[in-house]
Scaffold this active site. Structure first.
Site, short mmCIF file in Angstrom:
data_model
loop_
_atom_site.label_atom_id
_atom_site.label_comp_id
_atom_site.label_asym_id
_atom_site.label_seq_id
_atom_site.Cartn_x
_atom_site.Cartn_y
_atom_site.Cartn_z
N HIS A 189 0.83 -1.21 0.00
CA HIS A 189 0.00 0.00 0.00
C HIS A 189 0.86 1.26 0.00
CE1 HIS A 189 -3.73 -2.08 1.77
NE2 HIS A 189 -3.97 -1.74 0.54
N ARG A 332 -9.20 -8.27 -16.67
CA ARG A 332 -8.70 -9.64 -16.57
C ARG A 332 -9.45 -10.35 -15.45
NH1 ARG A 332 -2.60 -10.74 -14.97
NH2 ARG A 332 -3.27 -10.11 -12.90
N GLU A 431 0.89 -16.23 -21.27
CA GLU A 431 1.90 -16.13 -20.22
C GLU A 431 2.40 -17.50 -19.79
OE1 GLU A 431 0.29 -14.06 -16.83
OE2 GLU A 431 -1.68 -15.01 -17.05
N ASP A 455 4.98 -13.46 -16.16
CA ASP A 455 4.86 -14.91 -15.96
C ASP A 455 5.50 -15.69 -17.09
OD1 ASP A 455 3.67 -15.39 -13.46
OD2 ASP A 455 1.81 -14.52 -14.20
N CYS A 502 1.42 -6.74 -21.86
CA CYS A 502 1.03 -6.02 -20.65
C CYS A 502 1.94 -6.32 -19.46
CB CYS A 502 -0.43 -6.31 -20.29
SG CYS A 502 -0.72 -8.03 -19.89
C1 PEP Z 1 2.23 -10.92 -16.42
O1 PEP Z 1 2.30 -12.05 -15.96
O2 PEP Z 1 3.06 -10.44 -17.21
C2 PEP Z 1 1.11 -10.04 -16.06
C3 PEP Z 1 0.93 -8.90 -16.68
O3 PEP Z 1 0.31 -10.42 -15.07
P1 PEP Z 1 0.69 -10.39 -13.51
O4 PEP Z 1 1.94 -9.57 -13.38
O5 PEP Z 1 -0.48 -9.81 -12.83
O6 PEP Z 1 0.89 -11.85 -13.22
MG MG Z 2 0.67 -13.04 -14.97
#
Ligand code: PEP
Ligand code: MG
Length: 579
Positions: A189, A332, A431, A455, A502
């Site tokens: 936070h 998502r 991912e 990931d 992303c």
């Molecule tokens: C990722 O895995 O790149 C992603 C954008 O999702 P998170 O970081 O939330 O796992």
């Molecule tokens: Mg991810």
């Protein structure tokens, strides 16, 4: 020292060290006759803590500060009502005849052990909320005045073991020029608040409270996470130059806010924002986000004992959709599981939660919970441009099952005469390596792809993304990573579906350059990276980027790729990249 830079900016200032109360607590055995008054002393300190927090809330409300700050302090007030923390402490005072401070510290130890058993970074960080509360109670037990950060008069670099969100919320920009903490990570936070208040911050420094003393001169680089205590004249000089360069760079970046992200040879790249909480929208818009490329909806499930209802889901997505309108928002679906759950769901302990029952796997196993979220998303789609995206898809069957449930949910809403966007797009996060390898097949059944490099790197390079011991292997320029991503982009393009990135890589200019060269036309990132990447986009030629990728793909190691890309960037765009 090097920690985790969570809020950028370069600052040189004097240290203001906030000491920790809990560490100095001493044990004291009570006489049977003392127990009653000790309980009273304890409950008095708890009430005083509540009063102080309510005062802070009032102050923040009066000043019209963000709702998220007040929400977090409300969460602290809830902790003060927590049965385990308060009742167990009272029990120990009475039964074991411990002094209140020691009893509280003992209960805290138990809670800490409980949290430590959880592998999840997010919940580990939440345990610090409880520690802050304990600190406050101990301070009030001692009868000392709470040295409030709001009272700091000179511009200072606040140094603390950890800062409570209540402390952070009281920081006055200008007085607190930066802050440093021993513990913490990017999702705490406190880190989120630092970014929203735009105060440079470095967390996770491990022992900055031991190394820095009040009045020390400290250099803070919130971007790289570098911290220098009592620098030499020459280092100071270097950082003074960097600071003024950063300030003009930051100012200059804002010019890009309303300019299109278009390469020198006219290729338009769409730059979107990643978000976790609604409070980030203002900052994303301020940095020119053209939509939300990743709304991590799992944040709706955290810090609570029950699951969000359909109405809550709907309200959250409507809020984002309306604020971003007419720009698109990609929601998502829940990406959580394994031991990431606290109370709302009891899921068995897993040895390897990153590969366990998480994300879409969990949703398919718990369709009731999944459908509640899907109904919320669908109903919100009547109010703005929403898209839905499934995380951790590893194969076609999984996608088909998720889509089938989505279609059934639409049918259900039709029967109930509840409006939704019938053309809402359904995307897949790429991912998991298996998904990347069958991107050609998945592309036939999805409306869009979003590549989650965080990931994807974790699974394809077999390195735990939160384990600092293997962090050196986290190589975004690894030839395997480049080939995997290139394949996904090619498959999407062949099939004519849109594809974006992303993961964190999207926000790094040199990586973004590679993505542009691979043909990506959409990238999604945090607010701070948006303008940096837009500056890059407007400085390069797509044709050059394509050539750079072609050559980069011929190298055998990440180091070679990195050296090559950096040298090309210097050769072609030294000015644009490095000013
Ligand atoms: C990722 O895995 O790149 C992603 C954008 O999702 P998170 O970081 O939330 O796992
Ligand atoms: Mg991810």
């Amino acid at each position: 020292m090097r920690g985790i830079g969570v809020s950028s900016g370069i600052v040189i200032g004097k240290a203001y060290v906030v000491d920790r109360r809990t560490d100095a607590v001493q044990f004291c055995h009570l006489d049977p006759s003392q127990a009653h008054s000790e309980v009273k002393r304890f409950t008095g300190a708890v009430s005083e803590s509540k009063k102080q927090l309510r005062r802070i809330t009032r102050m923040l409300t009066k000043e019209g500060r963000g709702k998220e700050h007040i929400g977090i302090i409300d969460a602290h007030l809830m902790i003060l009502k927590d049965q385990m923390l308060i009742n167990d402490t009272i029990k120990l005072i009475k039964q074991e005849r411990m002094n209140a401070e020691w009893a509280l510290k003992t209960v805290l130890k138990g809670i800490r052990e409980l949290f430590d058993k959880m592998d999840d970074r997010y919940f580990k960080e939440r345990s610090s909320d409880i520690e802050h509360i304990v600190d406050r109670i101990i301070m009030n037990l001692s009868g000392e005045e709470h040295a409030s950060i709001a009272d700091i008069e000179e511009p200072s670099v606040v140094v603390a073991h950890d800062l409570s969100p209540a402390d952070t919320a009281q920081m006055v920009k200008g007085k607190v020029v930066a802050f440093l903490t021993d513990i913490g990570g990017k999702t705490s936070h406190t880190a989120i608040m630092a970014r929203s208040l735009e105060i440079p911050a470095v967390v996770g420094l491990e022992n900055v409270t031991r190394n820095a003393e009040a009045g020390d001169t400290i250099i803070v680089d919130g971007m790289t996470g570098a911290v220098i205590i009592n620098p030499s004249e020459s280092v100071l000089h270097v950082y003074e130059r960097r600071r003024s360069k950063y300030a003009s760079y930051d100012k200059e970046l804002h010019h890009y806010r309303n300019l299109p992200a278009e390469t020198l040879d006219g290729r338009r790249i769409r730059l979107m924002g990643n978000m976790e909480i609604a409070e980030e929208i203002t900052s994303l818009l301020d940095h020119g986000a053209e939509g939300i490329g990743l709304y991590r909806s799992e944040f709706l499930y955290m810090n609570r004992k029950d699951l969000p209802t359909e109405e809550e889901h709907m309200a959250s997505y409507v809020h984002v959709a309306k604020q971003m309108s007419p720009r698109p928002v990609v929601v998502r679906t829940l990406d959580i599981g394994g031991d990431k759950f606290l109370s709302p769901m009891e899921v068995a302990d897993e040895i390897n939660p990153a590969m366990g029952l998480r994300a879409i796997r969990l949703c398919l196993k718990r369709p009731d919970m999944f459908i509640t979220q899907l109904r919320g998303i669908l109903r919100a789609s009547a109010y703005g441009k929403l898209k839905v995206m499934f995380p951790m898809i590893s194969g076609i069957d999984e996608l088909r099952r998720a889509k089938a449930i989505f279609e059934e949910t639409k049918e259900e809403l039709r029967r109930e005469n509840k409006p939704f966007d019938p053309d809402i797009e359904v995307g897949v996060m790429i991912e998991v390596p298996s998904a990347a390898f069958i991107a050609d097949l998945l592309a036939k059944e999805a409306d869009f792809f979003s590549i989650g490099t965080n990931d994807l790197l974790q699974y394809s390079l077999a390195i735990d993304r939160v384990n600092e011991h293997v962090a050196y292997l986290y190589e975004p320029f690894h030839p395997a990573v480049l080939r995997i991503i290139k394949n996904v982009v090619d498959c999407a393009k062949q099939r004519g579906i849109s594809v974006s990135v992303c993961g964190e890589m999207a926000g790094e200019p040199e990586h973004a350059l590679m993505f542009i060269g691979m043909g990506l036309e959409q990238l999604s990132m945090n607010a701070f990276s948006l303008l940096r990447v837009k500056r890059l986009v407007r400085s390069v030629r797509y044709e050059d980027a394509k050539d750079i990728v072609t050559t980069a793909l011929t190298f055998s190691t990440a180091r070679e790729v990195e050296n090559y890309v950096s040298s090309k960037v210097i050769e072609l765009y030294r000015e644009e990249f490095y000013g």
